[in-house]
Design a protein around this motif. Structure first.
Motif, PDB file in Angstrom:
ATOM      1  N   ASP A  27       0.818  -1.238  -0.443  1.00 49.09           N
ATOM      2  CA  ASP A  27      -0.089   0.086  -0.310  1.00 49.09           C
ATOM      3  C   ASP A  27       0.972   1.358   0.099  1.00 49.09           C
ATOM      4  O   ASP A  27       2.084   1.286   1.072  1.00 49.09           O
ATOM      5  CB  ASP A  27      -1.075  -0.103   1.389  1.00 49.09           C
ATOM      6  N   PRO A  28       0.563   2.031  -0.588  1.00 48.58           N
ATOM      7  CA  PRO A  28       1.646   3.373  -0.858  1.00 48.58           C
ATOM      8  C   PRO A  28       1.703   4.545   0.904  1.00 48.58           C
ATOM      9  O   PRO A  28       2.870   4.852   0.732  1.00 48.58           O
ATOM     10  CB  PRO A  28       0.623   4.118  -2.482  1.00 48.58           C
ATOM     11  N   VAL A  29       0.101   3.988   1.154  1.00 44.97           N
ATOM     12  CA  VAL A  29       0.918   4.833   2.907  1.00 44.97           C
ATOM     13  C   VAL A  29       1.304   3.874   3.559  1.00 44.97           C
ATOM     14  O   VAL A  29       2.822   4.633   4.163  1.00 44.97           O
ATOM     15  CB  VAL A  29      -0.656   4.528   3.113  1.00 44.97           C
ATOM     16  N   ALA A  30       1.644   2.307   3.456  1.00 47.98           N
ATOM     17  CA  ALA A  30       2.394   1.596   3.971  1.00 47.98           C
ATOM     18  C   ALA A  30       3.234   1.449   3.566  1.00 47.98           C
ATOM     19  O   ALA A  30       5.266   1.975   4.489  1.00 47.98           O
ATOM     20  CB  ALA A  30       2.098   0.362   3.629  1.00 47.98           C
ATOM     21  N   ARG A  31       4.279   2.208   2.280  1.00 51.80           N
ATOM     22  CA  ARG A  31       5.398   2.591   1.805  1.00 51.80           C
ATOM     23  C   ARG A  31       5.814   3.849   2.234  1.00 51.80           C
ATOM     24  O   ARG A  31       6.851   4.481   2.016  1.00 51.80           O
ATOM     25  CB  ARG A  31       5.246   2.190   0.470  1.00 51.80           C
ATOM     26  N   THR A  32       5.235   4.630   2.940  1.00 50.03           N
ATOM     27  CA  THR A  32       5.571   5.842   3.047  1.00 50.03           C
ATOM     28  C   THR A  32       6.584   5.936   4.576  1.00 50.03           C
ATOM     29  O   THR A  32       7.471   6.711   4.500  1.00 50.03           O
ATOM     30  CB  THR A  32       4.176   6.618   3.339  1.00 50.03           C
ATOM     31  N   TYR A  33       5.653   4.498   5.405  1.00 46.22           N
ATOM     32  CA  TYR A  33       6.130   4.816   6.817  1.00 46.22           C
ATOM     33  C   TYR A  33       7.664   3.172   7.142  1.00 46.22           C
ATOM     34  O   TYR A  33       8.401   3.580   7.081  1.00 46.22           O
ATOM     35  CB  TYR A  33       5.601   4.468   7.563  1.00 46.22           C
ATOM     36  N   CYS A  34       7.226   2.121   5.986  1.00 44.57           N
ATOM     37  CA  CYS A  34       8.015   1.607   5.788  1.00 44.57           C
ATOM     38  C   CYS A  34       8.394   0.974   4.731  1.00 44.57           C
ATOM     39  O   CYS A  34       7.563   1.197   3.803  1.00 44.57           O
ATOM     40  CB  CYS A  34       7.568  -0.354   6.475  1.00 44.57           C
ATOM     41  N   ASN A  35       9.622  -0.022   4.558  1.00 43.69           N
ATOM     42  CA  ASN A  35      10.617   0.058   3.417  1.00 43.69           C
ATOM     43  C   ASN A  35       9.854   1.473   2.153  1.00 43.69           C
ATOM     44  O   ASN A  35       9.675   1.025   1.479  1.00 43.69           O
ATOM     45  CB  ASN A  35       9.931  -1.416   2.690  1.00 43.69           C
ATOM     46  N   ALA A  36      10.509   2.079   3.421  1.00 41.77           N
ATOM     47  CA  ALA A  36      10.196   3.722   2.908  1.00 41.77           C
ATOM     48  C   ALA A  36      11.131   3.980   2.472  1.00 41.77           C
ATOM     49  O   ALA A  36      13.081   3.926   3.010  1.00 41.77           O
ATOM     50  CB  ALA A  36       9.777   4.873   4.004  1.00 41.77           C
TER      51      ALA A  36
END
Length: 334
Positions: free
Chosen positions: A302-311
């Motif tokens: 998810d783009p939001v998840a990728r903002t914080y994790c594996n970012a």
């Protein structure tokens, strides 16, 4: 005592530049540990991650019903908001409803984290007020309980009836006596507990709809308010708001200062608590996102998840120069 585990890594190029250690616990609705990293018995200050606990007396005392509070008021009571207009206007109206003004608050002034609000304040030559404090919703909740109890104005003091009600609620939902208290940035007491105790409290919130007692009914209302108004709980550009939106009202999350994060998962009856020992927000955001992804609450893609994790770590020219990612223990199946 178990040592903290590496939970988040910061890579720059091919070099592991930084490692953030911490403790994290997932609890089920019986209070049992489903999964743990580091030391579940580590004693921490929950900071703002426990505002929903501090909000319980607002409902269980009858104060919310007496003053006709709605879900927006309850979301603000749980909030660490940005001081944007959507926050401060609502807090001011709430204070008006109580017949009070900014001077009644005990949280102290704070520059708004919302950039448009801060720039408008500078242009107008104004100074920040207490309503701009990220905790002003919680404190207005305290004032509402104070008015309902006809208690004294210094509701932030440890021996005040409001804080004693919070203490009782805190011990009830964590399942243990508090391990002392410290004074938070907003001047209210912050009760120390173990990471396990905090996760147990979040699982208690998650399973509250299965019970019929007054305190559980209060927990249901507070959780639903957070899920219904993620923009009031934090604000634009904030991880709490972004993650709750991405999870489409199914999971409530709440950050706290110095590397604390909590999660309430009603559909699974689970609660999450974590503490990054060096207090880094970038690490707590990564760790909570990794745990939520591991539980299937959000896709790791998810783009939001990728903002914080594996970012990506991006430099000032917009170049991707590294990555923020979960460390080994958080990459294994939950």
């Amino acid at each position: 005592m178990t040592s903290p585990e590496p939970l988040v890594e910061i890579w720059r190029g091919a070099l592991l530049e930084c490692v953030h250690q911490g403790h994290a616990v997932i609890c089920d609705d019986t209070g049992q540990i489903v999964k743990a990293w580091g030391d579940p018995a580590a004693v921490i200050y929950p900071r703002s991650s426990c505002k929903m606990i501090q909000g319980l007396p607002l409902l269980s005392s009858g104060a919310a019903d007496k003053y006709g509070l709605n879900s927006e008021h309850l979301a603000l009571a749980c909030a660490s908001h940005n001081g944007a207009a959507i926050h401060t206007e609502r807090v001011r109206k709430w204070l008006d409803q109580l017949g009070l003004d900014d001077d009644a608050l005990r949280c102290g002034p704070q520059e708004p984290g919302d950039r448009p609000a801060f720039e408008a304040m500078i242009r107008a030559g104004e100074q920040p007020c207490q309503v701009h404090n990220n905790c002003s919703g919680k404190h207005t909740g305290f004032l509402t309980v104070t008015a309902h109890m006809a208690a004294g104005p210094d509701y932030h003091e440890i021996d005040h009836p409001v804080q004693q009600a919070v203490l009782n609620a805190f011990e009830d939902v964590t399942g243990s006596d508090i391990a002392g208290y410290g004074i938070d940035g907003c001047s209210a007491p912050n009760f120390a507990t173990t990471v396990h105790g905090l996760a147990r409290a979040m699982a208690w919130f998650a399973s509250a709809r299965r019970r019929s007692d007054r305190q559980s009914a209060a927990a249901v209302q507070l959780t639903r308010a957070m899920l219904a108004h993620p923009e009031l709980v934090a604000g634009e550009g904030r991880s709490c708001t972004a993650l709750m939106r991405a999870m489409k009202g199914k999971v409530a999350v709440k950050t706290g200062a110095d590397g604390v994060f909590t999660g309430i998962l009603p559909e699974l009856g689970l609660g999450i608590a974590l503490k990054i020992t060096d207090g880094a927000t970038r690490a707590s955001e990564c760790a909570i996102t990794a745990i939520l992804a591991g539980l299937g609450a959000i896709s790791a893609r998810d783009p939001v998840a990728r903002t914080y994790c594996n970012a990506p770590v991006v430099n000032r020219r917009g170049m991707t120069v590294g990555e923020i990612r979960p460390a080994g223990p958080l990459t294994r199946p939950i």
